[in-house]
Design a protein around this motif. Structure first.
Motif, PDB file in Angstrom:
ATOM      1  N   LEU A   1       0.655 -11.902  -3.973  1.00 20.14           N
ATOM      2  CA  LEU A   1      -0.266 -11.095  -3.067  1.00 20.14           C
ATOM      3  C   LEU A   1       0.460 -10.479  -2.005  1.00 20.14           C
ATOM      4  O   LEU A   1       0.115  -9.125  -1.668  1.00 20.14           O
ATOM      5  CB  LEU A   1      -1.206 -12.066  -2.842  1.00 20.14           C
ATOM      6  CG  LEU A   1      -2.133 -12.638  -3.766  1.00 20.14           C
ATOM      7  CD1 LEU A   1      -3.178 -13.401  -2.975  1.00 20.14           C
ATOM      8  CD2 LEU A   1      -3.115 -11.288  -4.674  1.00 20.14           C
ATOM      9  N   THR A   2       1.602 -10.985  -1.481  1.00 17.92           N
ATOM     10  CA  THR A   2       2.246 -10.420  -0.334  1.00 17.92           C
ATOM     11  C   THR A   2       3.116  -9.170  -0.916  1.00 17.92           C
ATOM     12  O   THR A   2       3.321  -8.133  -0.317  1.00 17.92           O
ATOM     13  CB  THR A   2       3.107 -11.321   0.334  1.00 17.92           C
ATOM     14  OG1 THR A   2       2.245 -12.499   0.707  1.00 17.92           O
ATOM     15  CG2 THR A   2       4.225 -10.829   1.486  1.00 17.92           C
ATOM     16  N   ARG A   3       3.825  -9.526  -2.136  1.00 19.98           N
ATOM     17  CA  ARG A   3       4.343  -8.325  -3.041  1.00 19.98           C
ATOM     18  C   ARG A   3       3.373  -6.941  -2.992  1.00 19.98           C
ATOM     19  O   ARG A   3       3.752  -6.018  -2.638  1.00 19.98           O
ATOM     20  CB  ARG A   3       4.867  -8.744  -3.909  1.00 19.98           C
ATOM     21  CG  ARG A   3       6.076  -7.755  -4.974  1.00 19.98           C
ATOM     22  CD  ARG A   3       6.052  -8.235  -6.221  1.00 19.98           C
ATOM     23  NE  ARG A   3       6.601  -9.729  -6.416  1.00 19.98           N
ATOM     24  CZ  ARG A   3       6.754 -10.633  -7.311  1.00 19.98           C
ATOM     25  NH1 ARG A   3       5.928 -10.037  -8.357  1.00 19.98           N
ATOM     26  NH2 ARG A   3       7.045 -11.707  -7.263  1.00 19.98           N
ATOM     27  N   LEU A   4       2.268  -7.351  -3.475  1.00 18.22           N
ATOM     28  CA  LEU A   4       1.318  -6.160  -3.710  1.00 18.22           C
ATOM     29  C   LEU A   4       0.844  -5.478  -2.402  1.00 18.22           C
ATOM     30  O   LEU A   4       0.970  -4.356  -2.279  1.00 18.22           O
ATOM     31  CB  LEU A   4      -0.142  -6.896  -4.103  1.00 18.22           C
ATOM     32  CG  LEU A   4       0.090  -7.224  -5.837  1.00 18.22           C
ATOM     33  CD1 LEU A   4      -1.134  -7.827  -6.136  1.00 18.22           C
ATOM     34  CD2 LEU A   4       0.347  -6.036  -6.508  1.00 18.22           C
ATOM     35  N   GLU A   5       0.675  -6.294  -1.163  1.00 15.99           N
ATOM     36  CA  GLU A   5       0.571  -5.572   0.123  1.00 15.99           C
ATOM     37  C   GLU A   5       1.705  -4.896   0.557  1.00 15.99           C
ATOM     38  O   GLU A   5       1.283  -3.927   1.246  1.00 15.99           O
ATOM     39  CB  GLU A   5       0.353  -6.843   1.009  1.00 15.99           C
ATOM     40  CG  GLU A   5      -1.205  -7.577   0.814  1.00 15.99           C
ATOM     41  CD  GLU A   5      -1.155  -8.808   1.523  1.00 15.99           C
ATOM     42  OE1 GLU A   5      -0.223  -9.118   2.445  1.00 15.99           O
ATOM     43  OE2 GLU A   5      -2.218  -9.500   1.257  1.00 15.99           O
ATOM     44  N   ASN A   6       2.661  -5.456   0.442  1.00 12.88           N
ATOM     45  CA  ASN A   6       4.134  -4.762   0.576  1.00 12.88           C
ATOM     46  C   ASN A   6       4.251  -3.397  -0.013  1.00 12.88           C
ATOM     47  O   ASN A   6       4.661  -2.273   0.711  1.00 12.88           O
ATOM     48  CB  ASN A   6       5.312  -5.536   0.585  1.00 12.88           C
ATOM     49  CG  ASN A   6       5.178  -6.747   1.666  1.00 12.88           C
ATOM     50  OD1 ASN A   6       4.661  -6.563   2.634  1.00 12.88           O
ATOM     51  ND2 ASN A   6       6.277  -7.593   1.184  1.00 12.88           N
ATOM     52  N   GLN A   7       4.021  -3.469  -1.321  1.00 13.44           N
ATOM     53  CA  GLN A   7       3.782  -2.208  -2.012  1.00 13.44           C
ATOM     54  C   GLN A   7       3.133  -1.110  -1.540  1.00 13.44           C
ATOM     55  O   GLN A   7       3.431  -0.085  -1.527  1.00 13.44           O
ATOM     56  CB  GLN A   7       3.697  -2.412  -3.555  1.00 13.44           C
ATOM     57  CG  GLN A   7       3.426  -1.116  -4.437  1.00 13.44           C
ATOM     58  CD  GLN A   7       4.725  -0.684  -4.540  1.00 13.44           C
ATOM     59  OE1 GLN A   7       5.996  -0.802  -4.371  1.00 13.44           O
ATOM     60  NE2 GLN A   7       4.617   0.403  -5.141  1.00 13.44           N
ATOM     61  N   LEU A   8       1.851  -1.585  -1.106  1.00  8.32           N
ATOM     62  CA  LEU A   8       0.973  -0.696  -0.599  1.00  8.32           C
ATOM     63  C   LEU A   8       1.436   0.060   0.677  1.00  8.32           C
ATOM     64  O   LEU A   8       1.303   1.095   0.954  1.00  8.32           O
ATOM     65  CB  LEU A   8      -0.371  -1.378  -0.284  1.00  8.32           C
ATOM     66  CG  LEU A   8      -1.801  -0.580  -0.046  1.00  8.32           C
ATOM     67  CD1 LEU A   8      -2.136   0.186  -1.427  1.00  8.32           C
ATOM     68  CD2 LEU A   8      -2.835  -1.482   0.513  1.00  8.32           C
ATOM     69  N   GLU A   9       2.104  -0.591   1.477  1.00  7.84           N
ATOM     70  CA  GLU A   9       2.633  -0.136   2.765  1.00  7.84           C
ATOM     71  C   GLU A   9       3.804   0.897   2.329  1.00  7.84           C
ATOM     72  O   GLU A   9       3.998   2.082   2.835  1.00  7.84           O
ATOM     73  CB  GLU A   9       3.268  -1.324   3.716  1.00  7.84           C
ATOM     74  CG  GLU A   9       1.871  -2.224   4.081  1.00  7.84           C
ATOM     75  CD  GLU A   9       1.237  -1.562   5.105  1.00  7.84           C
ATOM     76  OE1 GLU A   9       1.536  -0.578   5.824  1.00  7.84           O
ATOM     77  OE2 GLU A   9       0.215  -2.047   5.481  1.00  7.84           O
ATOM     78  N   THR A  10       4.726   0.426   1.451  1.00  5.90           N
ATOM     79  CA  THR A  10       5.802   1.135   0.985  1.00  5.90           C
ATOM     80  C   THR A  10       5.516   2.577   0.685  1.00  5.90           C
ATOM     81  O   THR A  10       5.887   3.504   0.922  1.00  5.90           O
ATOM     82  CB  THR A  10       6.896   0.312   0.338  1.00  5.90           C
ATOM     83  OG1 THR A  10       7.195  -0.825   1.138  1.00  5.90           O
ATOM     84  CG2 THR A  10       8.033   1.176   0.015  1.00  5.90           C
ATOM     85  N   ALA A  11       4.709   2.261  -0.620  1.00  2.89           N
ATOM     86  CA  ALA A  11       4.317   3.574  -1.495  1.00  2.89           C
ATOM     87  C   ALA A  11       3.699   4.676  -0.655  1.00  2.89           C
ATOM     88  O   ALA A  11       3.795   5.676  -0.626  1.00  2.89           O
ATOM     89  CB  ALA A  11       3.515   3.297  -2.741  1.00  2.89           C
ATOM     90  N   LEU A  12       2.696   4.078   0.130  1.00  4.70           N
ATOM     91  CA  LEU A  12       1.757   5.205   1.170  1.00  4.70           C
ATOM     92  C   LEU A  12       2.361   5.437   2.447  1.00  4.70           C
ATOM     93  O   LEU A  12       2.140   6.430   2.765  1.00  4.70           O
ATOM     94  CB  LEU A  12       0.420   4.446   1.088  1.00  4.70           C
ATOM     95  CG  LEU A  12      -0.418   4.387  -0.022  1.00  4.70           C
ATOM     96  CD1 LEU A  12      -1.664   3.456  -0.388  1.00  4.70           C
ATOM     97  CD2 LEU A  12      -1.136   5.736  -0.602  1.00  4.70           C
ATOM     98  N   GLY A  13       2.960   4.611   3.119  1.00  3.82           N
ATOM     99  CA  GLY A  13       3.585   4.892   4.336  1.00  3.82           C
ATOM    100  C   GLY A  13       2.538   5.416   5.401  1.00  3.82           C
ATOM    101  O   GLY A  13       1.475   4.690   5.623  1.00  3.82           O
ATOM    102  N   THR A  14       2.668   6.679   5.864  1.00  2.00           N
ATOM    103  CA  THR A  14       1.749   7.157   6.938  1.00  2.00           C
ATOM    104  C   THR A  14       0.167   7.486   6.216  1.00  2.00           C
ATOM    105  O   THR A  14      -0.418   8.112   6.909  1.00  2.00           O
ATOM    106  CB  THR A  14       2.381   8.099   7.883  1.00  2.00           C
ATOM    107  OG1 THR A  14       2.888   9.077   7.174  1.00  2.00           O
ATOM    108  CG2 THR A  14       3.491   7.284   8.621  1.00  2.00           C
ATOM    109  N   GLU A  15       0.307   7.709   5.022  1.00  2.00           N
ATOM    110  CA  GLU A  15      -0.951   8.152   4.208  1.00  2.00           C
ATOM    111  C   GLU A  15      -1.842   6.998   3.810  1.00  2.00           C
ATOM    112  O   GLU A  15      -2.882   7.249   3.009  1.00  2.00           O
ATOM    113  CB  GLU A  15      -0.411   8.887   2.995  1.00  2.00           C
ATOM    114  CG  GLU A  15       0.179  10.318   3.538  1.00  2.00           C
ATOM    115  CD  GLU A  15       0.502  11.018   2.242  1.00  2.00           C
ATOM    116  OE1 GLU A  15       0.818  12.528   2.516  1.00  2.00           O
ATOM    117  OE2 GLU A  15       0.387  10.803   1.178  1.00  2.00           O
ATOM    118  N   LYS A  16      -1.509   5.670   4.287  1.00  2.00           N
ATOM    119  CA  LYS A  16      -2.391   4.654   3.823  1.00  2.00           C
ATOM    120  C   LYS A  16      -3.644   4.574   4.552  1.00  2.00           C
ATOM    121  O   LYS A  16      -3.767   4.809   5.928  1.00  2.00           O
ATOM    122  CB  LYS A  16      -1.603   3.401   3.933  1.00  2.00           C
ATOM    123  CG  LYS A  16      -2.397   2.203   3.374  1.00  2.00           C
ATOM    124  CD  LYS A  16      -1.669   0.743   3.773  1.00  2.00           C
ATOM    125  CE  LYS A  16      -2.185   0.506   4.942  1.00  2.00           C
ATOM    126  NZ  LYS A  16      -1.941  -1.038   5.414  1.00  2.00           N
TER     127      LYS A  16
END
Length: 375
Positions: free
Chosen positions: A266-281
């Motif tokens: 679940l932490t990996r999924l959260e990190n992926q969200l942050e990394t992939a979207l950056g300032t567009e999350k």
């Protein structure tokens, strides 16, 4: 199969319930699915008067099962209306179709708008026929299902008129956590709607999501996220055939807290969200609402989050196609309705360029219009 107390109803429900919105095209297949569910320990069947011939199918199937009626709990749902007489009439029809003289639980099907809320709490009092039916011994508990904005759900819970709630809440959509918490505080039974389908079409995950969730399947991980929460009683399992029961049954005894390995994923999924979207999350704060064009900005940007971070475009297209086609069941206009008025911009704590992101989402996800499955 594990069982949990369904709040103040005191019913010991299996942690998976057989939902019957799907699988109604073949009566013999439906009976086989129902019998497999019962044999596997599922003791709760959930339906609605609006689900086509579902109630009739259930009634016929129950006549062909050796299980005692006292071992099976039935829930049906009746559509809200300003006319209490209609509720009374529809309840009698449901009893006849289900071929029973007692229904364990009846829910108002979709308190989704403030108008529906007024029909329940105002002078119309569409609950009166159900309360009368309780005293007559025709039904047990009264609850409600909802696809409403959180504010309406919380207001409905605070009336304390209901014993249970059916609502959306999944790993990929946790907006209703406050409703889960309040319902639990009120000792209400909590039933999660469609965790595999509305929870992300996790029965057919993209490769990217499968890789991120390994060694678990996305479907199993979502089930475990929900089953590990002791506030939640039961999850809907909308199987169309016996084989579709298998993924849920494989974890039906796994109600323990999340393991270290599951938390790591679940932490990996959260990190992926942050990394992939950056300032567009979009962090789903909902401060951008209301929108003058009635665009459901947070939900549109959530679908964008999932598409960009996890390649969940198919799910995004599925849900995005319901905007402007599913009424109060899935409210809001599509992103291309944005007039760039700028009303939302100063309210966004993340300074997102919302008009641009809405247009980008529309380009990514707009496809064929979709309606509710049972419509």
């Amino acid at each position: 199969m594990e069982y949990r107390r369904f709040g103040k109803t005191n019913l010991p429900l299996s942690v998976f319930s057989l939902g019957t919105m799907r699988g109604l095209s073949d009566s013999s297949l439906f009976i086989a699915t129902l019998q497999k569910a019962l044999q596997s320990g599922i003791n709760h069947i959930e339906t609605a008067s609006a689900y086509g011939e579902s109630e009739q199918y259930i009634g016929d199937a129950l006549q062909q099962t050796p299980r005692s009626r006292n071992e099976i709990y039935l829930t049906t749902k009746l559509s809200p209306t300003p006319d209490p007489k209609k509720i009374e009439i529809e309840l009698e029809k449901s009893l006849k179709r289900l071929q029973v003289d007692y229904i364990d639980q009846v829910a108002i099907h979709g308190i989704n708008t403030w108008e529906h809320y007024q029909w329940v709490t105002g002078e119309n009092n569409c609950l009166a026929p159900l309360q009368k039916a309780q005293t007559q011994g025709k039904i047990g508990n009264i609850g409600f299902s909802t696809h409403a904005p959180l504010e309406i759900i919380l207001a409905t819970l605070k009336t304390e008129l209901f014993s249970f709630i059916n609502l959306h809440y999944y790993y990929f959509w946790q907006r209703n956590e406050r409703a889960i918490a309040l319902a639990h505080d009120l000792d209400m039974g909590i039933f999660i709607i469609s965790p595999t389908d509305k929870g992300g079409q996790l029965y057919a995950p993209p490769e990217k999501l499968q890789h991120l969730c390994a060694p678990f399947s996305p479907q199993t991980l979502n089930y475990r996220f929900l089953l590990s929460d002791p506030r939640i009683t039961t999850l809907s399992l909308g199987a169309a055939n016996p084989s579709e029961l298998s993924p849920a049954l494989a974890v039906a005894d796994q109600t323990f807290p999340l393991t270290t390995e599951e938390k790591t994923v679940l932490t990996r999924l959260e990190n992926q969200l942050e990394t992939a979207l950056g300032t567009e999350k979009c962090s789903q704060c909902y401060e951008c609402l209301p929108c003058p064009e009635v665009i459901n900005i947070p939900e549109i940007l959530r679908l964008r989050n999932l598409a960009v971070a996890y390649e969940m475009e198919n799910f995004g297209q599925y849900r995005y196609g319901m905007f402007e086609n599913a009424g109060h069941w899935f409210w809001g206009n599509k992103g291309n309705r944005c007039t760039e008025c700028g009303d939302c911009l100063p309210r966004c704590p993340e300074n997102l360029d919302i008009p641009r992101l809405l247009e980008d989402t529309h380009q990514r996800l707009n496809g064929s219009p979709r309606r509710r499955l049972w419509e």
